[in-house]
Write a protein that holds these residues in place. Sequence first.
Motif, short mmCIF file in Angstrom:
data_model
loop_
_atom_site.label_atom_id
_atom_site.label_comp_id
_atom_site.label_asym_id
_atom_site.label_seq_id
_atom_site.Cartn_x
_atom_site.Cartn_y
_atom_site.Cartn_z
N LEU A 1 0.82 -1.20 0.00
CA LEU A 1 0.00 0.00 0.00
C LEU A 1 0.86 1.26 0.00
N GLN A 2 1.97 1.22 0.73
CA GLN A 2 2.85 2.38 0.74
C GLN A 2 3.47 2.62 -0.63
N ARG A 3 3.87 1.53 -1.31
CA ARG A 3 4.40 1.69 -2.67
C ARG A 3 3.32 2.23 -3.61
N ALA A 4 2.08 1.79 -3.42
CA ALA A 4 0.99 2.31 -4.25
C ALA A 4 0.78 3.80 -4.01
N ALA A 5 0.87 4.21 -2.76
CA ALA A 5 0.69 5.63 -2.43
C ALA A 5 1.83 6.49 -2.97
N GLU A 6 3.02 5.92 -3.06
CA GLU A 6 4.17 6.67 -3.56
C GLU A 6 4.22 6.74 -5.08
N ALA A 7 3.50 5.85 -5.75
CA ALA A 7 3.52 5.83 -7.22
C ALA A 7 2.86 7.08 -7.77
N LYS B 1 -17.90 -2.76 11.50
CA LYS B 1 -16.74 -1.89 11.58
C LYS B 1 -15.59 -2.48 10.79
N PRO B 2 -14.81 -1.65 10.11
CA PRO B 2 -13.65 -2.14 9.36
C PRO B 2 -12.53 -2.52 10.31
N PRO B 3 -11.52 -3.26 9.82
CA PRO B 3 -10.37 -3.55 10.66
C PRO B 3 -9.73 -2.27 11.17
N ALA B 4 -9.13 -2.35 12.35
CA ALA B 4 -8.55 -1.16 12.97
C ALA B 4 -7.51 -0.51 12.07
N ALA B 5 -6.75 -1.33 11.33
CA ALA B 5 -5.69 -0.78 10.48
C ALA B 5 -6.25 0.14 9.40
N ALA B 6 -7.51 -0.10 8.98
CA ALA B 6 -8.09 0.69 7.90
C ALA B 6 -8.49 2.08 8.34
N MET C 1 -10.01 -2.36 1.46
CA MET C 1 -8.86 -1.97 2.27
C MET C 1 -8.96 -0.54 2.80
N CYS C 2 -9.79 0.28 2.16
CA CYS C 2 -9.84 1.70 2.50
C CYS C 2 -11.15 2.17 3.08
N GLY C 3 -12.22 1.42 2.84
CA GLY C 3 -13.53 1.88 3.28
C GLY C 3 -13.63 1.98 4.79
N GLN C 4 -14.50 2.87 5.23
CA GLN C 4 -14.67 3.09 6.67
C GLN C 4 -15.83 2.31 7.25
N THR C 5 -16.47 1.49 6.43
CA THR C 5 -17.47 0.56 6.91
C THR C 5 -17.19 -0.79 6.30
N GLY C 6 -17.27 -1.83 7.10
CA GLY C 6 -17.01 -3.19 6.61
C GLY C 6 -18.24 -3.80 6.00
N PRO D 1 -4.53 6.99 10.74
CA PRO D 1 -4.19 8.14 9.90
C PRO D 1 -3.31 7.78 8.71
N LEU D 2 -2.36 6.84 8.90
CA LEU D 2 -1.50 6.44 7.79
C LEU D 2 -2.31 5.80 6.68
N ARG D 3 -3.18 4.85 7.02
CA ARG D 3 -3.98 4.17 6.00
C ARG D 3 -4.90 5.17 5.29
N GLN D 4 -5.52 6.05 6.05
CA GLN D 4 -6.41 7.01 5.41
C GLN D 4 -5.66 7.91 4.43
N GLN D 5 -4.45 8.32 4.80
CA GLN D 5 -3.68 9.15 3.89
C GLN D 5 -3.27 8.37 2.65
N GLN D 6 -2.85 7.11 2.83
CA GLN D 6 -2.50 6.27 1.69
C GLN D 6 -3.70 6.14 0.75
N CYS D 7 -4.86 5.87 1.33
CA CYS D 7 -6.05 5.64 0.51
C CYS D 7 -6.49 6.91 -0.21
N ARG D 8 -6.38 8.05 0.44
CA ARG D 8 -6.74 9.30 -0.22
C ARG D 8 -5.83 9.55 -1.42
#
Length: 406
Positions: free
Chosen positions: A197-203, A286-291, A276-281, A294-301
């Motif tokens: 996910l981090q590599r995807a966000a950096e692309a 509820k989605p997994p805590a990792a989703a 992986m990014c949605g705020q509802t499962g 702040p890091l995940r939300q920024q990656q997903c945005r």
Amino acid sequence: MPALRLAFSQSAARWLLGGLLASLAAGACAAPALSAEPAECTAIDESVLEQAYAQWTREAAQALREHANALAARGDPRSLLMAMYVMRAIDADPLDQSQSASDSDKQRQLYLQAVREGQPAEPAALWLSQSLCAGKKTPADKPGAAAQPGEFRSLQANCDPQALLERLAQQEPDNAAPWLALAALHPEGSAGREQALQRAAEAPRALFYERRLGPLLHEAFQNVAWPEPPKQLELASLFLPDSFLTLNEKERISDTYAVGLWAAVPYHGVMEMRQMCGQTGPAGRKPPAAATTPLRQQQCRTIAARVAAEPDNLVLRQTVALALLVQLTEGEPQQARWKEELRQRRWLMEGWLPNYTDKYDLRATLLRPEAEVMRQRLREAGQPETAPAGWLPLSERKAASGKAGG
């Protein structure tokens, strides 16, 4: 499903010829297509048409085999993938029984050659590994789920989608699409998912592969030595879209096969991104805590904004990404921007459908960005390309109507 794909299906060849049999048998009009004279309709023996179609199908299958061999003889990965799709076209019609086991073996062989180790492969071939591999992995967040067979069931190749996607990511490290697909193969909370996910966000871009596959399929079916249409099916041309009148018979057949196969390509990366990014499962859970970190939300945005901004992505991908951005920016000033962009995409989709006509050029679905084609159709229909002030998508109109009625 994007709007354009509503108009086409994998059984394109049947639509072109075999699908016309019932209409012709019921009563075919013998007047010229552009004639002002009233059409004179007569019944036609359906069995004669079926026999003529079956004979044409056998001859077309042989022409496709020979064309595939010529493409494969070039030896480069792109040509091998084109050859695989040409072989695939032999059984594009589910009622066609002409494809033999050797044809299926040939498809598998051509695909494996296209992705063989030791050379840069055609990116679209590596991306297709997610559906072409027999042992396709289920999403990592659904343990115990039964693996689904590949979309192309005749290509039960012994291959590893994760390994092929890793090759694609190495070939195109600046594209978020393969990294996003790789992230979905790793379980939530794992280092593998976080790294991908981090590599995807950096692309710097997020370009999916449908648009690359369209020109490839168009090229693949050029110069096929199609057999002459049987005399018994001459009247079929009266039922073809008007835009086909500018093409010869064999070009029409090539385009229809190419579009049918393109429309059958499955999506990847849409539901995975929401998962992986949605705020509802699922089912509102509820989605997994990792989703929700702040890091995940920024990656997903970041990823979603690039998916939505890429003009060559299908409108469905852009729409899903924008809906996710609206969700991720709840209560923030920038949400207004994403809501407006989402409204504009939905205007394109809803405004285009009633303006669709059979005059649509098949090649446009393969060679041009979908949103660009939709805007052109709206212009031709005298409709604005952008949503008028106050216009709401159908889902919101229904919701507002329900509230008013309650």
